[in-house]
Design a protein around this motif. Sequence first.
Motif, PDB file in Angstrom:
ATOM      1  N   TYR A 121      62.779  -2.634  43.347  1.00 14.27           N
ATOM      2  CA  TYR A 121      63.471  -2.005  42.220  1.00 14.27           C
ATOM      3  C   TYR A 121      63.040  -0.536  42.113  1.00 14.27           C
ATOM      4  O   TYR A 121      63.877   0.361  41.944  1.00 14.27           O
ATOM      5  CB  TYR A 121      63.145  -2.745  40.927  1.00 14.27           C
ATOM      6  CG  TYR A 121      63.493  -1.954  39.674  1.00 14.27           C
ATOM      7  CD1 TYR A 121      64.745  -2.076  39.079  1.00 14.27           C
ATOM      8  CD2 TYR A 121      62.571  -1.081  39.091  1.00 14.27           C
ATOM      9  CE1 TYR A 121      65.078  -1.347  37.944  1.00 14.27           C
ATOM     10  CE2 TYR A 121      62.887  -0.350  37.959  1.00 14.27           C
ATOM     11  CZ  TYR A 121      64.142  -0.479  37.394  1.00 14.27           C
ATOM     12  OH  TYR A 121      64.461   0.249  36.285  1.00 14.27           O
ATOM     13  N   ASP A 122      61.728  -0.300  42.190  1.00 11.68           N
ATOM     14  CA  ASP A 122      61.212   1.060  42.093  1.00 11.68           C
ATOM     15  C   ASP A 122      61.821   1.964  43.158  1.00 11.68           C
ATOM     16  O   ASP A 122      62.118   3.135  42.912  1.00 11.68           O
ATOM     17  CB  ASP A 122      59.685   1.063  42.260  1.00 11.68           C
ATOM     18  CG  ASP A 122      58.968   0.571  41.012  1.00 11.68           C
ATOM     19  OD1 ASP A 122      59.661   0.222  40.043  1.00 11.68           O
ATOM     20  OD2 ASP A 122      57.730   0.537  41.015  1.00 11.68           O
ATOM     21  N   PHE A 123      62.000   1.401  44.371  1.00 13.67           N
ATOM     22  CA  PHE A 123      62.467   2.230  45.482  1.00 13.67           C
ATOM     23  C   PHE A 123      63.947   2.574  45.381  1.00 13.67           C
ATOM     24  O   PHE A 123      64.361   3.674  45.736  1.00 13.67           O
ATOM     25  CB  PHE A 123      62.190   1.511  46.809  1.00 13.67           C
ATOM     26  CG  PHE A 123      62.507   2.351  48.019  1.00 13.67           C
ATOM     27  CD1 PHE A 123      61.769   3.489  48.301  1.00 13.67           C
ATOM     28  CD2 PHE A 123      63.540   2.007  48.881  1.00 13.67           C
ATOM     29  CE1 PHE A 123      62.045   4.271  49.414  1.00 13.67           C
ATOM     30  CE2 PHE A 123      63.827   2.774  49.989  1.00 13.67           C
ATOM     31  CZ  PHE A 123      63.074   3.913  50.263  1.00 13.67           C
ATOM     32  N   ILE A 124      64.760   1.640  44.886  1.00 10.75           N
ATOM     33  CA  ILE A 124      66.206   1.856  44.960  1.00 10.75           C
ATOM     34  C   ILE A 124      66.863   2.271  43.647  1.00 10.75           C
ATOM     35  O   ILE A 124      68.050   2.603  43.655  1.00 10.75           O
ATOM     36  CB  ILE A 124      66.939   0.610  45.526  1.00 10.75           C
ATOM     37  CG1 ILE A 124      66.708  -0.604  44.629  1.00 10.75           C
ATOM     38  CG2 ILE A 124      66.492   0.298  46.946  1.00 10.75           C
ATOM     39  CD1 ILE A 124      67.654  -0.760  43.492  1.00 10.75           C
ATOM     40  N   ILE A 125      66.114   2.269  42.533  1.00 11.71           N
ATOM     41  CA  ILE A 125      66.758   2.627  41.271  1.00 11.71           C
ATOM     42  C   ILE A 125      67.370   4.024  41.350  1.00 11.71           C
ATOM     43  O   ILE A 125      68.373   4.331  40.700  1.00 11.71           O
ATOM     44  CB  ILE A 125      65.756   2.530  40.093  1.00 11.71           C
ATOM     45  CG1 ILE A 125      66.476   2.649  38.754  1.00 11.71           C
ATOM     46  CG2 ILE A 125      64.650   3.577  40.214  1.00 11.71           C
ATOM     47  CD1 ILE A 125      67.461   1.538  38.484  1.00 11.71           C
ATOM     48  N   PHE A 126      66.796   4.862  42.209  1.00 13.43           N
ATOM     49  CA  PHE A 126      67.299   6.224  42.414  1.00 13.43           C
ATOM     50  C   PHE A 126      68.783   6.244  42.752  1.00 13.43           C
ATOM     51  O   PHE A 126      69.554   7.057  42.247  1.00 13.43           O
ATOM     52  CB  PHE A 126      66.490   6.898  43.534  1.00 13.43           C
ATOM     53  CG  PHE A 126      66.941   8.292  43.888  1.00 13.43           C
ATOM     54  CD1 PHE A 126      66.404   9.396  43.246  1.00 13.43           C
ATOM     55  CD2 PHE A 126      67.899   8.507  44.870  1.00 13.43           C
ATOM     56  CE1 PHE A 126      66.811  10.678  43.567  1.00 13.43           C
ATOM     57  CE2 PHE A 126      68.308   9.782  45.197  1.00 13.43           C
ATOM     58  CZ  PHE A 126      67.762  10.870  44.548  1.00 13.43           C
ATOM     59  N   VAL A 127      69.210   5.323  43.617  1.00 10.67           N
ATOM     60  CA  VAL A 127      70.578   5.388  44.134  1.00 10.67           C
ATOM     61  C   VAL A 127      71.607   5.055  43.056  1.00 10.67           C
ATOM     62  O   VAL A 127      72.732   5.548  43.092  1.00 10.67           O
ATOM     63  CB  VAL A 127      70.748   4.455  45.362  1.00 10.67           C
ATOM     64  CG1 VAL A 127      70.945   3.021  44.955  1.00 10.67           C
ATOM     65  CG2 VAL A 127      71.902   4.935  46.239  1.00 10.67           C
ATOM     66  N   PHE A 128      71.216   4.243  42.070  1.00 13.52           N
ATOM     67  CA  PHE A 128      72.163   3.877  41.026  1.00 13.52           C
ATOM     68  C   PHE A 128      72.436   5.027  40.056  1.00 13.52           C
ATOM     69  O   PHE A 128      73.418   5.006  39.315  1.00 13.52           O
ATOM     70  CB  PHE A 128      71.665   2.649  40.258  1.00 13.52           C
ATOM     71  CG  PHE A 128      71.705   1.387  41.062  1.00 13.52           C
ATOM     72  CD1 PHE A 128      72.910   0.786  41.379  1.00 13.52           C
ATOM     73  CD2 PHE A 128      70.536   0.806  41.532  1.00 13.52           C
ATOM     74  CE1 PHE A 128      72.962  -0.367  42.139  1.00 13.52           C
ATOM     75  CE2 PHE A 128      70.572  -0.358  42.286  1.00 13.52           C
ATOM     76  CZ  PHE A 128      71.785  -0.946  42.590  1.00 13.52           C
ATOM     77  N   PHE A 129      71.568   6.018  40.085  1.00 14.71           N
ATOM     78  CA  PHE A 129      71.769   7.192  39.235  1.00 14.71           C
ATOM     79  C   PHE A 129      71.945   8.448  40.093  1.00 14.71           C
ATOM     80  O   PHE A 129      71.677   9.568  39.647  1.00 14.71           O
ATOM     81  CB  PHE A 129      70.600   7.349  38.262  1.00 14.71           C
ATOM     82  CG  PHE A 129      70.566   6.280  37.211  1.00 14.71           C
ATOM     83  CD1 PHE A 129      71.245   6.426  36.008  1.00 14.71           C
ATOM     84  CD2 PHE A 129      69.887   5.089  37.443  1.00 14.71           C
ATOM     85  CE1 PHE A 129      71.236   5.426  35.050  1.00 14.71           C
ATOM     86  CE2 PHE A 129      69.871   4.074  36.492  1.00 14.71           C
ATOM     87  CZ  PHE A 129      70.552   4.251  35.286  1.00 14.71           C
ATOM     88  N   ALA A 130      72.422   8.240  41.334  1.00 12.26           N
ATOM     89  CA  ALA A 130      72.569   9.359  42.268  1.00 12.26           C
ATOM     90  C   ALA A 130      73.529  10.423  41.737  1.00 12.26           C
ATOM     91  O   ALA A 130      73.280  11.626  41.867  1.00 12.26           O
ATOM     92  CB  ALA A 130      73.048   8.840  43.628  1.00 12.26           C
ATOM     93  N   ALA A 131      74.644   9.997  41.146  1.00 16.26           N
ATOM     94  CA  ALA A 131      75.633  10.959  40.649  1.00 16.26           C
ATOM     95  C   ALA A 131      75.048  11.807  39.521  1.00 16.26           C
ATOM     96  O   ALA A 131      75.216  13.036  39.492  1.00 16.26           O
ATOM     97  CB  ALA A 131      76.883  10.223  40.171  1.00 16.26           C
ATOM     98  N   VAL A 132      74.328  11.174  38.592  1.00 12.54           N
ATOM     99  CA  VAL A 132      73.715  11.905  37.471  1.00 12.54           C
ATOM    100  C   VAL A 132      72.584  12.800  37.966  1.00 12.54           C
ATOM    101  O   VAL A 132      72.499  13.985  37.591  1.00 12.54           O
ATOM    102  CB  VAL A 132      73.175  10.905  36.417  1.00 12.54           C
ATOM    103  CG1 VAL A 132      72.445  11.641  35.301  1.00 12.54           C
ATOM    104  CG2 VAL A 132      74.307  10.078  35.850  1.00 12.54           C
TER     105      VAL A 132
END
Length: 430
Positions: A36-47
């Motif tokens: 979760y820590d590693f990939i949460i970035f991608v879910f907010f990539a646009a922001v």
Amino acid sequence: MTSLHTALEEQPSRPLTRSDYKTLSLSALGGALEFYDFIIFVFFAAVVGKLFFPPDMPEWLRLMQTFGIFAAGYLARPLGGIVMAHFGDLLGRKKMFTLSIFMMAVPTLIMGLLPTYAQIGLWAPILLLLMRVIQGAAIGGEVPGAWVFVSEHVPARNTGYACGTLTAGLTSGILLGSLVATVINTIYSSSEVADYAWRIPFLLGGVFGLFSVYLRRWLHETPVFAELQQRKALAEEVPLRAVLRDHRGAIVLSMLLTWLLSAGIIVVILMTPTILQTIYAVPATVSLQANSLAIVLLSLGCIGAGMLADRFGAGRVFIGGSLALLVSSWTFYHTLPTHPELLYPMYALTGLCVGIVGAVPYVMVRAFPPVVRFSGLSFSYNMAYAIFGGLTPMVVTYLLKFSPMGPAYYVAGICTIGLLVGIYLLATKR
């Protein structure tokens, strides 16, 4: 060494015990929280792209820059993975299994506190990049270590189930990220998310990381490594040197399978929500809900693929799975512009077919002998992820400039490789 390898691999056949299930459960849960820590970035990539890069950038370039920072985490994997695997083969699996959590939790927490481009200019993307590099080093040791750890705790006949369950745990970390992102986008307006709410998932990640450290206290060293220690049969030279000299075929096989795994996860699961929002104007909440459904099916598919590999062999699983993923992903991306009502069922079906990746570690842990297993698996997996996983987001983004079917073209190509690997495994009875 061959006789030792055989002795360690041919453990007495036994059913899975309560201790085995406890090890699998704790390992999968800890892996889910770390992933979760590693990939949460991608879910907010646009922001994040809008907050950490100059506002006058073209949208496609900003998206590529943002995914480039995401890819930097993959490029950092080999160093972290090789170093942790080296000590994992010499000092023990459990020590490295716990260390990787610390290296993941701290940068995730810091990312939630970083100032934006408007506040500190170019330092914002530079600091963001640095945190991703540290995260990449941590995950480089976590995933291979987790596969080795669980596979060495269970009977050989259950290797596929153990590795598939652990992989399902890792993909559940993606689901957790998707659910948190869905909640954030539901509770807060777009302006509130851009102002401050995007930070919440990263701060949560720091807490998840500390909880994962606590969970790992209850795990024990693997019986295989313990026996290596007892027999004083640990590697007498640098483990990676032995891997590169004696196991080149296993390296190539493992790297090709990692390419299949990376393409399925990164393109279909991690990139598609952002693609749905930016290319097809699908609302963030809808795209994330569909993504969550796909990840649930992916997790089930991982366990199923591992169990099928135990029963029928990896070759048949990769032949059937690659064909299924090719057809389902092509249909999914092809129907998006004309049949938006099929988003949920087609995304779910494609996610299930991506579950073929649950059989990847089954092949990889069996490809290397125990004395250098961690190093061999980690080197192959992380080098392949650095090359293929790091380049995949940028290649797919580039293909999207020419056709909205860009992701489908990439996945179709990789499924062809999966099919060929399956034929090879079947022919060699591996």
